[in-house]
Design a protein around this motif. Structure first.
Motif, PDB file in Angstrom:
ATOM      1  N   HIS A  47       0.785  -1.229   0.000  1.00 41.57           N
ATOM      2  CA  HIS A  47       0.000   0.000   0.000  1.00 41.57           C
ATOM      3  C   HIS A  47       0.817   1.280   0.000  1.00 41.57           C
ATOM      4  CE1 HIS A  47      -3.134  -2.902   0.847  1.00 41.57           C
ATOM      5  NE2 HIS A  47      -3.993  -1.972   0.440  1.00 41.57           N
ATOM      6  N   ILE A  48       1.990   1.264   0.616  1.00 41.08           N
ATOM      7  CA  ILE A  48       2.769   2.515   0.658  1.00 41.08           C
ATOM      8  C   ILE A  48       4.052   2.439  -0.152  1.00 41.08           C
ATOM      9  CG2 ILE A  48       1.776   3.174   2.885  1.00 41.08           C
ATOM     10  CD1 ILE A  48       4.463   2.462   4.196  1.00 41.08           C
ATOM     11  N   GLY A  49       4.458   1.259  -0.559  1.00 40.35           N
ATOM     12  CA  GLY A  49       5.653   1.108  -1.382  1.00 40.35           C
ATOM     13  C   GLY A  49       6.915   0.906  -0.564  1.00 40.35           C
ATOM     14  N   GLU A  50       7.938   0.404  -1.232  1.00 39.17           N
ATOM     15  CA  GLU A  50       9.196   0.082  -0.564  1.00 39.17           C
ATOM     16  C   GLU A  50       9.932   1.305  -0.015  1.00 39.17           C
ATOM     17  OE1 GLU A  50      13.267  -2.177  -1.750  1.00 39.17           O
ATOM     18  OE2 GLU A  50      11.384  -3.190  -2.237  1.00 39.17           O
ATOM     19  N   PRO A  51      10.073   2.389  -0.791  1.00 40.25           N
ATOM     20  CA  PRO A  51      10.780   3.544  -0.221  1.00 40.25           C
ATOM     21  C   PRO A  51      10.122   4.056   1.064  1.00 40.25           C
ATOM     22  CG  PRO A  51      10.578   3.800  -2.591  1.00 40.25           C
ATOM     23  CD  PRO A  51       9.727   2.612  -2.195  1.00 40.25           C
ATOM     24  N   ALA A  52       8.798   4.104   1.070  1.00 42.10           N
ATOM     25  CA  ALA A  52       8.097   4.573   2.272  1.00 42.10           C
ATOM     26  C   ALA A  52       8.280   3.604   3.433  1.00 42.10           C
ATOM     27  CB  ALA A  52       6.613   4.771   1.974  1.00 42.10           C
ATOM     28  N   MET A  53       8.406   2.313   3.143  1.00 44.56           N
ATOM     29  CA  MET A  53       8.656   1.345   4.213  1.00 44.56           C
ATOM     30  C   MET A  53      10.021   1.596   4.847  1.00 44.56           C
ATOM     31  SD  MET A  53       6.096  -0.610   4.910  1.00 44.56           S
ATOM     32  CE  MET A  53       7.102  -1.339   6.177  1.00 44.56           C
ATOM     33  N   TYR A  54      11.021   1.901   4.012  1.00 44.66           N
ATOM     34  CA  TYR A  54      12.340   2.219   4.568  1.00 44.66           C
ATOM     35  C   TYR A  54      12.286   3.496   5.398  1.00 44.66           C
ATOM     36  CZ  TYR A  54      14.782  -1.491   2.088  1.00 44.66           C
ATOM     37  OH  TYR A  54      15.222  -2.723   1.662  1.00 44.66           O
ATOM     38  N   GLU A  55      11.538   4.482   4.933  1.00 40.98           N
ATOM     39  CA  GLU A  55      11.383   5.714   5.714  1.00 40.98           C
ATOM     40  C   GLU A  55      10.705   5.425   7.042  1.00 40.98           C
ATOM     41  OE1 GLU A  55      10.962   8.729   1.894  1.00 40.98           O
ATOM     42  OE2 GLU A  55       9.150   7.922   2.833  1.00 40.98           O
ATOM     43  N   GLN A  56       9.662   4.608   6.998  1.00 42.07           N
ATOM     44  CA  GLN A  56       8.961   4.270   8.235  1.00 42.07           C
ATOM     45  C   GLN A  56       9.888   3.520   9.189  1.00 42.07           C
ATOM     46  OE1 GLN A  56       5.067   2.609   7.779  1.00 42.07           O
ATOM     47  NE2 GLN A  56       4.981   1.886   9.881  1.00 42.07           N
ATOM     48  N   MET A  57      10.676   2.584   8.660  1.00 42.91           N
ATOM     49  CA  MET A  57      11.596   1.845   9.522  1.00 42.91           C
ATOM     50  C   MET A  57      12.613   2.792  10.150  1.00 42.91           C
ATOM     51  SD  MET A  57      13.692  -1.704   8.909  1.00 42.91           S
ATOM     52  CE  MET A  57      14.672  -1.133   7.542  1.00 42.91           C
ATOM     53  N   ALA A  58      13.107   3.753   9.393  1.00 44.29           N
ATOM     54  CA  ALA A  58      14.059   4.725   9.937  1.00 44.29           C
ATOM     55  C   ALA A  58      13.417   5.544  11.057  1.00 44.29           C
ATOM     56  CB  ALA A  58      14.567   5.640   8.830  1.00 44.29           C
ATOM     57  N   GLU A  59      12.186   5.966  10.859  1.00 45.59           N
ATOM     58  CA  GLU A  59      11.485   6.725  11.894  1.00 45.59           C
ATOM     59  C   GLU A  59      11.299   5.890  13.159  1.00 45.59           C
ATOM     60  OE1 GLU A  59       7.827   8.293  10.300  1.00 45.59           O
ATOM     61  OE2 GLU A  59       8.879   9.303   8.660  1.00 45.59           O
ATOM     62  N   GLU A  60      10.953   4.626  12.975  1.00 44.97           N
ATOM     63  CA  GLU A  60      10.778   3.749  14.138  1.00 44.97           C
ATOM     64  C   GLU A  60      12.103   3.524  14.863  1.00 44.97           C
ATOM     65  OE1 GLU A  60       7.897   3.302  15.146  1.00 44.97           O
ATOM     66  OE2 GLU A  60       6.655   3.497  13.367  1.00 44.97           O
ATOM     67  N   CYS A  61      13.198   3.462  14.116  1.00 42.50           N
ATOM     68  CA  CYS A  61      14.526   3.321  14.732  1.00 42.50           C
ATOM     69  C   CYS A  61      14.845   4.531  15.602  1.00 42.50           C
ATOM     70  CB  CYS A  61      15.596   3.138  13.657  1.00 42.50           C
ATOM     71  SG  CYS A  61      15.582   1.525  12.859  1.00 42.50           S
ATOM     72  N   VAL A  62      14.514   5.715  15.120  1.00 40.00           N
ATOM     73  CA  VAL A  62      14.737   6.933  15.902  1.00 40.00           C
ATOM     74  C   VAL A  62      13.904   6.906  17.171  1.00 40.00           C
ATOM     75  CG1 VAL A  62      14.409   9.436  15.908  1.00 40.00           C
ATOM     76  CG2 VAL A  62      15.437   8.325  13.922  1.00 40.00           C
ATOM     77  N   VAL A 103      10.590  -4.425  13.812  1.00 39.43           N
ATOM     78  CA  VAL A 103      10.505  -5.806  13.334  1.00 39.43           C
ATOM     79  C   VAL A 103       9.423  -5.924  12.259  1.00 39.43           C
ATOM     80  CG1 VAL A 103       9.925  -8.178  13.998  1.00 39.43           C
ATOM     81  CG2 VAL A 103      11.470  -6.828  15.423  1.00 39.43           C
ATOM     82  N   ASN A 104       8.273  -5.284  12.479  1.00 46.89           N
ATOM     83  CA  ASN A 104       7.212  -5.321  11.475  1.00 46.89           C
ATOM     84  C   ASN A 104       7.675  -4.715  10.155  1.00 46.89           C
ATOM     85  OD1 ASN A 104       5.314  -6.623  13.050  1.00 46.89           O
ATOM     86  ND2 ASN A 104       4.369  -4.733  13.773  1.00 46.89           N
ATOM     87  N   CYS A 105       8.362  -3.588  10.222  1.00 50.50           N
ATOM     88  CA  CYS A 105       8.884  -2.968   9.001  1.00 50.50           C
ATOM     89  C   CYS A 105       9.892  -3.886   8.319  1.00 50.50           C
ATOM     90  CB  CYS A 105       9.540  -1.626   9.316  1.00 50.50           C
ATOM     91  SG  CYS A 105       8.392  -0.325   9.791  1.00 50.50           S
ATOM     92  N   ALA A 106      10.785  -4.445   9.087  1.00 45.77           N
ATOM     93  CA  ALA A 106      11.802  -5.338   8.523  1.00 45.77           C
ATOM     94  C   ALA A 106      11.148  -6.545   7.861  1.00 45.77           C
ATOM     95  CB  ALA A 106      12.783  -5.778   9.608  1.00 45.77           C
ATOM     96  N   ASN A 107      10.162  -7.105   8.517  1.00 45.37           N
ATOM     97  CA  ASN A 107       9.459  -8.248   7.934  1.00 45.37           C
ATOM     98  C   ASN A 107       8.801  -7.873   6.615  1.00 45.37           C
ATOM     99  OD1 ASN A 107      10.178 -10.041   9.966  1.00 45.37           O
ATOM    100  ND2 ASN A 107       8.335  -9.656  11.161  1.00 45.37           N
ATOM    101  N   GLU A 108       8.181  -6.712   6.560  1.00 46.37           N
ATOM    102  CA  GLU A 108       7.554  -6.247   5.325  1.00 46.37           C
ATOM    103  C   GLU A 108       8.584  -6.127   4.199  1.00 46.37           C
ATOM    104  OE1 GLU A 108       4.264  -5.066   4.362  1.00 46.37           O
ATOM    105  OE2 GLU A 108       3.617  -6.212   6.096  1.00 46.37           O
ATOM    106  N   LEU A 109       9.799  -5.764   4.574  1.00 42.27           N
ATOM    107  CA  LEU A 109      10.869  -5.573   3.586  1.00 42.27           C
ATOM    108  C   LEU A 109      11.670  -6.849   3.326  1.00 42.27           C
ATOM    109  CD1 LEU A 109      11.982  -2.081   4.866  1.00 42.27           C
ATOM    110  CD2 LEU A 109      11.037  -2.565   2.588  1.00 42.27           C
ATOM    111  N   GLY A 110      11.313  -7.924   4.012  1.00 43.92           N
ATOM    112  CA  GLY A 110      12.034  -9.178   3.817  1.00 43.92           C
ATOM    113  C   GLY A 110      13.404  -9.195   4.462  1.00 43.92           C
ATOM    114  N   ILE A 111      13.576  -8.391   5.504  1.00 43.46           N
ATOM    115  CA  ILE A 111      14.847  -8.305   6.220  1.00 43.46           C
ATOM    116  C   ILE A 111      14.736  -9.151   7.486  1.00 43.46           C
ATOM    117  CG2 ILE A 111      16.441  -6.773   7.436  1.00 43.46           C
ATOM    118  CD1 ILE A 111      15.319  -4.505   5.604  1.00 43.46           C
ATOM    119  N   HIS A 112      15.681 -10.063   7.659  1.00 45.89           N
ATOM    120  CA  HIS A 112      15.649 -10.950   8.820  1.00 45.89           C
ATOM    121  C   HIS A 112      17.024 -10.979   9.478  1.00 45.89           C
ATOM    122  CE1 HIS A 112      11.740 -12.157   7.416  1.00 45.89           C
ATOM    123  NE2 HIS A 112      12.268 -12.368   6.221  1.00 45.89           N
TER     124      HIS A 112
END
Length: 95
Positions: free
Chosen positions: A7-22, A60-69
């Motif tokens: 729904h939001i695309g891969e670039p936005a998922m990386y942005e969301q993961m970065a925000e969650e990391c902060v 973890v949810n963001c990483a899973n969405e991106l296939g990162i384990h």
């Protein structure tokens, strides 16, 4: 792909993961303040523990969405490296 990524695309998922990391970093820093008791905060350790779990789960949810384990091989290497550095530093301080 996962629902979020679809729904939001891969670039936005990386942005969301970065925000969650902060947000996790801020929660961890706040917990350190609580444990040191040098810089008072009205937040309790229990509240920060819950916040840390929430932010970690978001990552973890963001990483899973991106296939990162996580990698057990890398985790083992990092732990061994830390142990070596710790032992070397404490050996040097005793000399």
């Amino acid at each position: 792909m996962g629902f979020m990524k679809d729904h939001i695309g891969e670039p936005a998922m990386y942005e969301q993961m970065a925000e969650e990391c902060v947000e996790l970093a801020k929660a961890a820093l706040k917990m350190a303040r609580i444990e040191r008791r040098e810089n008072p905060t009205p937040v309790t350790a229990s509240e920060m523990h819950d916040a840390i779990i929430e932010e970690y789960t978001d990552i973890v949810n963001c990483a899973n969405e991106l296939g990162i384990h996580s990698s057990p091989t890398i985790a083992k290497y990092k732990m061994e490296r830390f142990k070596t550095r710790w032992e070397e530093a404490h050996r040097a301080s005793k000399s």
